[in-house]
Write an enzyme that holds these catalytic residues in place. Sequence first.
Site, PDB file in Angstrom:
ATOM      1  N   SER A 135      28.991  42.809  37.412  1.00 27.95           N
ATOM      2  CA  SER A 135      29.622  41.491  38.110  1.00 27.95           C
ATOM      3  C   SER A 135      28.977  40.248  37.521  1.00 27.95           C
ATOM      4  CB  SER A 135      29.784  41.636  39.621  1.00 27.95           C
ATOM      5  OG  SER A 135      30.500  40.690  40.295  1.00 27.95           O
ATOM      6  N   LYS A 161      33.071  42.233  34.860  1.00 26.40           N
ATOM      7  CA  LYS A 161      34.051  41.676  35.648  1.00 26.40           C
ATOM      8  C   LYS A 161      33.542  40.114  36.105  1.00 26.40           C
ATOM      9  CE  LYS A 161      33.358  42.032  40.899  1.00 26.40           C
ATOM     10  NZ  LYS A 161      33.390  42.945  42.156  1.00 26.40           N
ATOM     11  N   LYS A 163      33.917  36.556  38.303  1.00 23.93           N
ATOM     12  CA  LYS A 163      34.535  36.087  39.341  1.00 23.93           C
ATOM     13  C   LYS A 163      35.186  34.655  39.091  1.00 23.93           C
ATOM     14  CE  LYS A 163      31.865  38.259  42.536  1.00 23.93           C
ATOM     15  NZ  LYS A 163      32.477  38.878  43.803  1.00 23.93           N
ATOM     16  N   ASP A 188      37.496  39.008  40.019  1.00 18.67           N
ATOM     17  CA  ASP A 188      37.416  38.964  41.397  1.00 18.67           C
ATOM     18  C   ASP A 188      37.430  37.607  42.094  1.00 18.67           C
ATOM     19  OD1 ASP A 188      36.828  39.861  43.995  1.00 18.67           O
ATOM     20  OD2 ASP A 188      34.625  40.628  43.793  1.00 18.67           O
ATOM     21  N   GLU A 213      40.877  41.899  41.680  1.00 18.11           N
ATOM     22  CA  GLU A 213      40.222  42.164  42.660  1.00 18.11           C
ATOM     23  C   GLU A 213      40.514  41.131  44.254  1.00 18.11           C
ATOM     24  OE1 GLU A 213      36.157  43.511  42.291  1.00 18.11           O
ATOM     25  OE2 GLU A 213      35.843  43.718  44.439  1.00 18.11           O
ATOM     26  N   ASP A 238      39.285  45.050  48.006  1.00 18.33           N
ATOM     27  CA  ASP A 238      37.893  45.193  48.487  1.00 18.33           C
ATOM     28  C   ASP A 238      37.733  44.847  50.028  1.00 18.33           C
ATOM     29  OD1 ASP A 238      35.335  44.631  48.714  1.00 18.33           O
ATOM     30  OD2 ASP A 238      34.958  43.308  47.157  1.00 18.33           O
ATOM     31  N   LYS A 262      32.970  50.420  49.107  1.00 16.06           N
ATOM     32  CA  LYS A 262      31.790  50.086  49.311  1.00 16.06           C
ATOM     33  C   LYS A 262      31.321  50.793  50.630  1.00 16.06           C
ATOM     34  CE  LYS A 262      31.912  45.569  47.567  1.00 16.06           C
ATOM     35  NZ  LYS A 262      31.968  43.807  47.673  1.00 16.06           N
ATOM     36  N   GLY A 290      29.735  46.751  44.787  1.00 19.26           N
ATOM     37  CA  GLY A 290      28.322  46.631  44.855  1.00 19.26           C
ATOM     38  C   GLY A 290      27.952  45.423  46.024  1.00 19.26           C
TER      39      GLY A 290
HETATM   40  O1  OSB Z   1      33.033  40.829  46.201  1.00 18.99           O
HETATM   41  O2  OSB Z   1      32.351  42.612  45.027  1.00 18.99           O
HETATM   42  C1  OSB Z   1      32.275  41.790  45.578  1.00 18.99           C
HETATM   43  C2  OSB Z   1      28.187  40.867  45.885  1.00 18.99           C
HETATM   44  C3  OSB Z   1      28.403  40.560  47.134  1.00 18.99           C
HETATM   45  C4  OSB Z   1      29.443  40.459  47.930  1.00 18.99           C
HETATM   46  C5  OSB Z   1      30.860  40.783  47.297  1.00 18.99           C
HETATM   47  C6  OSB Z   1      30.834  41.177  46.086  1.00 18.99           C
HETATM   48  C7  OSB Z   1      29.721  41.251  45.396  1.00 18.99           C
HETATM   49  C8  OSB Z   1      29.850  41.473  43.752  1.00 18.99           C
HETATM   50  C9  OSB Z   1      28.466  42.035  43.078  1.00 18.99           C
HETATM   51  O3  OSB Z   1      30.769  41.004  43.132  1.00 18.99           O
HETATM   52  C10 OSB Z   1      28.443  43.419  42.858  1.00 18.99           C
HETATM   53  C11 OSB Z   1      27.069  43.913  42.364  1.00 18.99           C
HETATM   54  O4  OSB Z   1      26.364  44.474  43.350  1.00 18.99           O
HETATM   55  O5  OSB Z   1      26.544  43.892  41.388  1.00 18.99           O
HETATM   56 MG    MG Z   2      34.854  42.035  45.400  1.00 15.67          MG
END
Ligand code: OSB
Ligand code: MG
Length: 369
Positions: A135, A161, A163, A188, A213, A238, A262, A290
Site C-alpha cells: 500500500s 495499491k 492511496k 484506496d 477501496e 474496508d 482486518k 493492514g
Molecule cells: O485503509 O487500508 C487502509 C493503514 C492504516 C490504516 C488504514 C489503512 C492502511 C493501509 C496500509 O492502507 C496497509 C499496510 O499495513 O501496509
Molecule cells: Mg483501506
Amino acid sequence: MLLDRITLYHIKMKLVSPFVTSLGTESNEEHIIIKVDGEGVTGWGECVASANPFYTYETVQTAWHNLSDFLIPGILRKNFNTLDEAIFSWQKVRGHNMAKAGLEAALWDFFAKTKNISLSKMLGGVRDKIDVGVSIGIQSSMNKLIKSVEGYLEEGYKRIKIKIQPGNDIQPIKASRIEFPNILLQVDANSAYTLNDVKIFKAMDEFNLLLIEQPLGYEDIYEHSKLQREIKTPICLDESIRSLNDSRAAIELGSCKIINIKPGRVGGFTEAKLIHDYCTSQNIPVWHGGMLESGIGRAGNVALASLPNFTLPGDISASKRYFKNDIVEPEFIINKDGTMNVPSKPGIGVEVNMKMLEKVTVRREEFSS
Ligand code: OSB
Ligand code: MG
C-alpha cells in the site's frame, strides 16, 4: 486455563517514511502490544488502534482504557477453558473492536502454543506462503509515485495499491497505468468522496483496476450500493465492515464485490473467520488489509491470510517496508516471487525481541491480580 499476568506496552515506532493518506500523515506507528502469561505459556497480540481517531473512533488511549477497565478484568485469574469462553466474558462491551481484537489475538497465540500448533493451523489456514502486495501513500509528485511503484515491483510485490483523495486520483492512476500496463493495481480512498463524485469513479473504469477501496462514508453501506450500480470496477469495503452483520448487509445490497478483512476492525480472528466463511459461501473474494502493524500483529495477519478464501494479495508487506528494525525475530521478508512464508512454529511463530520492544515502549502497565 488460568492467566495470572497481562502486560500492556504502548509502543511508538518510527516509520521508514511518512505514510500519507486522505486521513492525514503518519510518521510514527503507535499501537498497544499485549502479553498474556499463565501456566508457563506466553501469548502475544497487537491492538491496532492508532494515536488518533481518524481511521476509526478508537485510539491507543480508548483501547488502553477498555482493556484495563473492562476486557482484562474479564479474563485475568478467571478460569476458562476455551477461547470462546474468554471472548464471551467481554460481550457486554459494545464496539471497541480493536481493543477486543488485540487481546483476542494474544489468547489465540496462547492457545495455539498450548496445543503446540501454529496459529495458521489453528485458524484453519491451508497455505504455507501467501501472496503479498503493498500500500503506497500519496506521493508529492507523479515521478516519485512511479519510482516508488517500480521499487516495490522489483522487490517482488504482486499487487500495488495507491492511496487517492479528491484532486489526486485520476492523474496518479493514469500515470501508473501508462507506466505499468499489466500490473495488479487498486486504489484506496479511505472515505474521501461522496455520491456527487460518481463521474470520477466512472472515469476510473477505463484503467482496469482490481478494485476501489472504501470510496464513500466510513460507516456507509447504502450509498456504496448506489455507486456500485453506476460503475464496473468492483468496490471493496474496508472501514464500513465491522462485523459479519455488516458483511451480510453489504453483500445483499450489492454495495461491494470484494471485502477487505482486518481482524482489528472486526473485533478479532473469531469474527474475521466468520466473515471469511460467509464470503466463501457468497462467492465474494476477500483479502487481508493492514494497519502498519509491527511484526507481532503482522504474524497474526499472515496466519489469517493463509485461509482459503484470501485469494487476492494482502496489504501485508515486509518488516523493512515499515520500520528500520522490527520487534520480532526473524523479521518478515518477501520472497522473490512476491510471496511471504507463513510461520510454522507454534503460535505466531516468531520470537519477540524484548530489547527492541523495550526500546519502542513509551508506557507499560502490568495487571496481575
Ligand atoms: O485503509 O487500508 C487502509 C493503514 C492504516 C490504516 C488504514 C489503512 C492502511 C493501509 C496500509 O492502507 C496497509 C499496510 O499495513 O501496509
Ligand atoms: Mg483501506
